[in-house]
Design a protein around this motif. Structure first.
Motif, PDB file in Angstrom:
ATOM      1  N   ASN A   1       5.399 -16.762  27.115  1.00 20.41           N
ATOM      2  CA  ASN A   1       5.863 -15.395  27.360  1.00 20.41           C
ATOM      3  C   ASN A   1       5.402 -14.907  28.727  1.00 20.41           C
ATOM      4  OD1 ASN A   1       7.582 -14.370  25.525  1.00 20.41           O
ATOM      5  ND2 ASN A   1       6.055 -13.247  24.340  1.00 20.41           N
ATOM      6  N   THR A   2       4.178 -15.289  29.111  1.00 24.32           N
ATOM      7  CA  THR A   2       3.648 -14.891  30.411  1.00 24.32           C
ATOM      8  C   THR A   2       4.496 -15.469  31.533  1.00 24.32           C
ATOM      9  OG1 THR A   2       1.439 -14.888  29.439  1.00 24.32           O
ATOM     10  CG2 THR A   2       1.564 -14.860  31.823  1.00 24.32           C
ATOM     11  N   SER A   3       4.896 -16.744  31.380  1.00 30.04           N
ATOM     12  CA  SER A   3       5.748 -17.380  32.392  1.00 30.04           C
ATOM     13  C   SER A   3       7.099 -16.687  32.472  1.00 30.04           C
ATOM     14  CB  SER A   3       5.964 -18.857  32.068  1.00 30.04           C
ATOM     15  OG  SER A   3       4.755 -19.544  32.123  1.00 30.04           O
ATOM     16  N   ASN A   4       7.652 -16.348  31.307  1.00 32.09           N
ATOM     17  CA  ASN A   4       8.939 -15.646  31.293  1.00 32.09           C
ATOM     18  C   ASN A   4       8.842 -14.301  31.997  1.00 32.09           C
ATOM     19  OD1 ASN A   4      10.380 -17.630  29.956  1.00 32.09           O
ATOM     20  ND2 ASN A   4       9.965 -16.792  27.928  1.00 32.09           N
ATOM     21  N   GLU A   5       7.776 -13.556  31.730  1.00 32.59           N
ATOM     22  CA  GLU A   5       7.587 -12.249  32.373  1.00 32.59           C
ATOM     23  C   GLU A   5       7.439 -12.403  33.884  1.00 32.59           C
ATOM     24  OE1 GLU A   5       7.663  -8.949  31.437  1.00 32.59           O
ATOM     25  OE2 GLU A   5       8.579  -9.830  29.656  1.00 32.59           O
ATOM     26  N   ALA A   6       6.660 -13.393  34.297  1.00 34.30           N
ATOM     27  CA  ALA A   6       6.469 -13.624  35.734  1.00 34.30           C
ATOM     28  C   ALA A   6       7.785 -14.008  36.391  1.00 34.30           C
ATOM     29  CB  ALA A   6       5.417 -14.717  35.955  1.00 34.30           C
ATOM     30  N   SER A   7       8.571 -14.821  35.704  1.00 34.24           N
ATOM     31  CA  SER A   7       9.870 -15.239  36.241  1.00 34.24           C
ATOM     32  C   SER A   7      10.806 -14.039  36.379  1.00 34.24           C
ATOM     33  CB  SER A   7      10.482 -16.289  35.319  1.00 34.24           C
ATOM     34  OG  SER A   7      11.726 -16.706  35.805  1.00 34.24           O
ATOM     35  N   LEU A   8      10.795 -13.168  35.391  1.00 29.29           N
ATOM     36  CA  LEU A   8      11.631 -11.959  35.459  1.00 29.29           C
ATOM     37  C   LEU A   8      11.188 -11.056  36.605  1.00 29.29           C
ATOM     38  CD1 LEU A   8      12.007 -11.072  31.665  1.00 29.29           C
ATOM     39  CD2 LEU A   8      13.806 -11.867  33.218  1.00 29.29           C
TER      40      LEU A   8
END
Length: 153
Positions: A12-19
């Motif tokens: 989820n952290t990676s997804n948030e950073a990507s967004l």
């Protein structure tokens, strides 16, 4: 029997950073497409002010040299120089030692735009310095360098 190797899913952290990175890129694109006012020169597109910046205030630059600095064709430089000359920001003159060489230099209004662009960048970097510690700035610069390297692969 063949094992299924599932594709690892980002956290989820990676997804948030990507967004967030995607949003930042969109913001930068928006900034790079909108004209801004630079002193007495008035509103200039990013390509116009970056051309003025590439010509610089040190004297003159040859058309082909400017094309190399900007990473564009001589034809593209000719088009933008035509616009800047029409706005009385740049002047063309024959080069004294290069046959058929056209020397580009900034007019007084072009110099004003150059200085206004420099001041804009300085104000932006001062904002960054006020918002981040020296350590955060060093990490940010390292991340930007790595990100740029990855994009250039």
């Amino acid at each position: 029997m063949k094992k299924n190797n599932p594709i690892p899913q980002p956290s989820n952290t990676s997804n948030e950073a990507s967004l967030r990175l995607g949003r930042l890129i969109l913001q930068l694109r928006k900034l790079e497409s909108a004209p801004r006012v630079f002193g007495a020169a008035g509103a200039l597109t990013p390509s116009e002010i970056h051309t003025i910046d590439a010509i610089g205030c040190d004297g003159g630059v040859l058309m082909r040299e400017l094309a190399d600095r900007l990473g564009v064709t001589k034809g593209a430089v000719t088009q933008i120089i035509d616009r800047l000359q029409e706005k009385k920001l740049v002047k063309r003159s024959p080069h004294p030692h290069v046959p058929k060489g056209i020397l580009l230099s900034l007019t007084d209004i072009g110099m004003d735009a150059y200085r206004a662009h420099e001041e804009m960048h300085l104000a932006f970097y001062n904002k960054l310095r006020a918002a981040f510690t020296e350590e955060e700035i060093a990490i940010f610069e390292k991340c930007v360098t790595k990100f740029s390297e990855i994009l250039n692969e």
